[in-house]
Design an enzyme around this catalytic site. Structure first.
Site, PDB file in Angstrom:
ATOM      1  N   GLY A  26      -3.477 -37.748   2.920  1.00 50.67           N
ATOM      2  CA  GLY A  26      -2.111 -37.292   2.754  1.00 50.67           C
ATOM      3  C   GLY A  26      -1.917 -35.963   3.448  1.00 50.67           C
ATOM      4  O   GLY A  26      -2.764 -35.507   4.219  1.00 50.67           O
ATOM      5  N   MET A  28      -1.955 -33.007   2.173  1.00 48.47           N
ATOM      6  CA  MET A  28      -2.802 -31.921   1.688  1.00 48.47           C
ATOM      7  C   MET A  28      -4.290 -32.232   1.738  1.00 48.47           C
ATOM      8  O   MET A  28      -5.106 -31.312   1.777  1.00 48.47           O
ATOM      9  CB  MET A  28      -2.429 -31.560   0.241  1.00 48.47           C
ATOM     10  CG  MET A  28      -1.083 -30.880   0.101  1.00 48.47           C
ATOM     11  SD  MET A  28      -0.800 -30.340  -1.606  1.00 48.47           S
ATOM     12  CE  MET A  28      -2.141 -29.161  -1.836  1.00 48.47           C
ATOM     13  N   VAL A  31      -8.821 -38.622   0.754  1.00 48.51           N
ATOM     14  CA  VAL A  31      -9.329 -39.318  -0.423  1.00 48.51           C
ATOM     15  C   VAL A  31     -10.500 -40.198   0.006  1.00 48.51           C
ATOM     16  O   VAL A  31     -10.384 -40.985   0.956  1.00 48.51           O
ATOM     17  CB  VAL A  31      -8.238 -40.170  -1.105  1.00 48.51           C
ATOM     18  CG1 VAL A  31      -8.790 -40.826  -2.365  1.00 48.51           C
ATOM     19  CG2 VAL A  31      -7.028 -39.312  -1.442  1.00 48.51           C
ATOM     20  N   LYS A  45     -10.632 -36.860  -4.293  1.00 47.06           N
ATOM     21  CA  LYS A  45      -9.585 -36.232  -3.477  1.00 47.06           C
ATOM     22  C   LYS A  45     -10.013 -34.807  -3.142  1.00 47.06           C
ATOM     23  O   LYS A  45     -10.322 -34.009  -4.036  1.00 47.06           O
ATOM     24  CB  LYS A  45      -8.270 -36.225  -4.264  1.00 47.06           C
ATOM     25  CG  LYS A  45      -7.093 -35.635  -3.512  1.00 47.06           C
ATOM     26  CD  LYS A  45      -5.834 -35.746  -4.374  1.00 47.06           C
ATOM     27  CE  LYS A  45      -4.609 -35.173  -3.694  1.00 47.06           C
ATOM     28  NZ  LYS A  45      -3.394 -35.307  -4.548  1.00 47.06           N
ATOM     29  N   ASP A 138       7.058 -38.869  -8.510  1.00 48.35           N
ATOM     30  CA  ASP A 138       6.787 -39.435  -7.187  1.00 48.35           C
ATOM     31  C   ASP A 138       6.291 -40.870  -7.307  1.00 48.35           C
ATOM     32  O   ASP A 138       5.373 -41.284  -6.598  1.00 48.35           O
ATOM     33  CB  ASP A 138       5.752 -38.578  -6.446  1.00 48.35           C
ATOM     34  CG  ASP A 138       5.719 -38.878  -4.945  1.00 48.35           C
ATOM     35  OD1 ASP A 138       6.747 -39.358  -4.414  1.00 48.35           O
ATOM     36  OD2 ASP A 138       4.665 -38.657  -4.312  1.00 48.35           O
TER      37      ASP A 138
END
Length: 421
Positions: A26, A28, A31, A45, A138
């Site tokens: 993602g 940031m 994973v 993560k 989200d």
């Protein structure tokens, strides 16, 4: 989840977890599929070194705190974490299965019954989140994993406490997925309520049943305008008719017009039961459908055949259209299945296996035995019973023929001689 090999720059282990491959990435972080020292699989993560600063650490620490707080069968549980490490990381339960977005894009929309099961399951899971005073904020198809034990919700990186108006987001900045975002979240209203997750769940269920989201546009600014404009209604094209009222209510522009998660569960349950199933049965069908390729299950919607009912063997009338043959019909074995209506019936053992003996060998028909005095007497006894009023020759009845009685007696004597008791 699909796993790809590690790249040369990826660490071999972190926090005691051996890293085996990449699951996804993602904005940031990355994973990984990891394994604990005890052999427990985990989704690990890790925050990218390029984005590690005080704000990202604080947000990551908040995600860890939320995962420590939230619980429930539909939540991927936290295993371990360290927000103060040089590379902040957290490890959660690994869910073996694709996310909802990939499943629908690969196999197509789910049948309406399974969408209702999905809705009830996820709404109940969100209910547990809301009881902790939390909001997910989200929810989207990519954050729903379809595992062997049912769907699970992941990624609480944007989750917040429901009553809080504080945010780590910069002023005039909106975070989340616009196509699944309710109008109040898109316009930055604070504080948000549990209705934001109800709206997002409605978008997820719409996608599950149709393959598209409520709003779609090539330009992000146009998309935000569509979401926030009260005059632009969600696109429910292709949604099954029985789902339209529920989806329309969940995607209402005003938060106060949306049902609660409890009401979503109740409405999904009522619609499932209207089709003659219990919700638990529909949930099992959902898991079966999403774990195995859908083409292996051509009919999941009709009510299941009761397991207590054993199919009766075919009668002579059932075979009137079958071609005649001198060969005896083969007995079904443990590997054979019968049924032409999509329902499959498995025979556990053949009749011969149940008696633990070999099937009788079929020999060539022997020459007819010469008539005896007993034969003549049997025929004389059968004649009055078989005579027809019109004087024509009667049809032979296997049930009453003397030859059939003799054959049956011979078989009984043969089986009695070979029996072990």
């Amino acid at each position: 989840m699909q796993t790809t090999p590690l790249s040369p720059e990826d660490p071999a282990q972190i926090g005691g977890f051996e890293l085996l491959g990449r699951i996804g990435q993602g904005g940031m972080g990355q994973v990984y599929l990891g394994e604990s020292p005890g052999g427990e699989p985990a989704a690990v993560k890790v925050i990218k070194p390029s984005v590690v600063d005080s704000t990202s650490r604080l947000r990551f620490a908040q995600e860890i705190d939320i995962l420590k707080t939230v619980w429930g069968a539909r939540i991927a549980q936290l295993l371990d974490a360290d927000a103060d490490s040089d590379e902040p990381w957290l490890a959660t339960e690994y869910v073996e299965g694709p996310d909802l977005g990939k499943h629908v894009m690969t196999h197509g929309p789910l049948p309406a019954l399974l969408v209702l099961s999905l809705g009830a399951t996820l709404a109940e899971g969100l209910g547990y989140v809301h009881k902790q005073g939390l909001l997910h904020r989200d929810l989207k198809p990519a954050n729903i994993l379809l595992g062997p034990n049912g769907p699970k919700i992941i990624d609480f990186g944007l989750a917040v406490f429901a009553e809080s108006s504080a945010s780590l987001t910069a002023a005039n900045t909106v975070v989340g997925t616009p196509s699944c975002m309710p109008p109040e979240q898109a316009t930055g209203v604070k504080p948000l309520t549990s209705a934001v997750d109800v709206y997002a769940l409605g978008a997820v269920l719409l996608f599950a049943s149709t393959g598209h989201l409520p709003y779609h546009a090539n330009n992000i600014h146009v998309l935000f305008h569509m979401v926030t404009d009260p005059a632009t209604t969600p696109d429910l094209t292709g949604a099954p008719p029985e789902l339209v009222p529920l989806l329309a209510a969940m995607l209402s522009h005003q938060a106060r017009d949306r049902p609660t998660v409890t009401e979503v569960v109740q409405q999904c349950r009522a619609l499932v039961e209207a089709q003659g199933l219990k919700l638990a049965q529909a949930r099992r069908r959902l898991t079966t459908y999403t774990v195995a390729p859908p083409q292996d299950f051509p009919t999941l919607l009709p009510a299941p055949v009761s397991q207590d009912v054993v199919p009766a063997p075919p009668t002579l009338s059932d075979q009137t259209d079958a071609p005649l043959s001198d060969e005896a019909p083969s007995a079904p074995t443990s590997a054979q299945e019968s049924g032409s209506d999509g329902q499959r019936t498995m025979f556990l053992t053949s009749p011969y296996q149940a008696r633990q003996e070999e099937p009788p060998v079929r020999s060539e028909p022997a020459a007819p035995a010469p008539q005896t005095a007993q034969d003549e007497q049997d025929k004389a006894q059968d004649a009055p019973r078989l005579a027809r009023p019109d004087g024509r020759s009667p049809a032979r009845s296997l049930r009453h023929s003397a030859q059939a009685r003799r054959t049956a007696q011979q078989l009984r004597e043969a089986y009695a001689a070979r029996a072990a008791f």
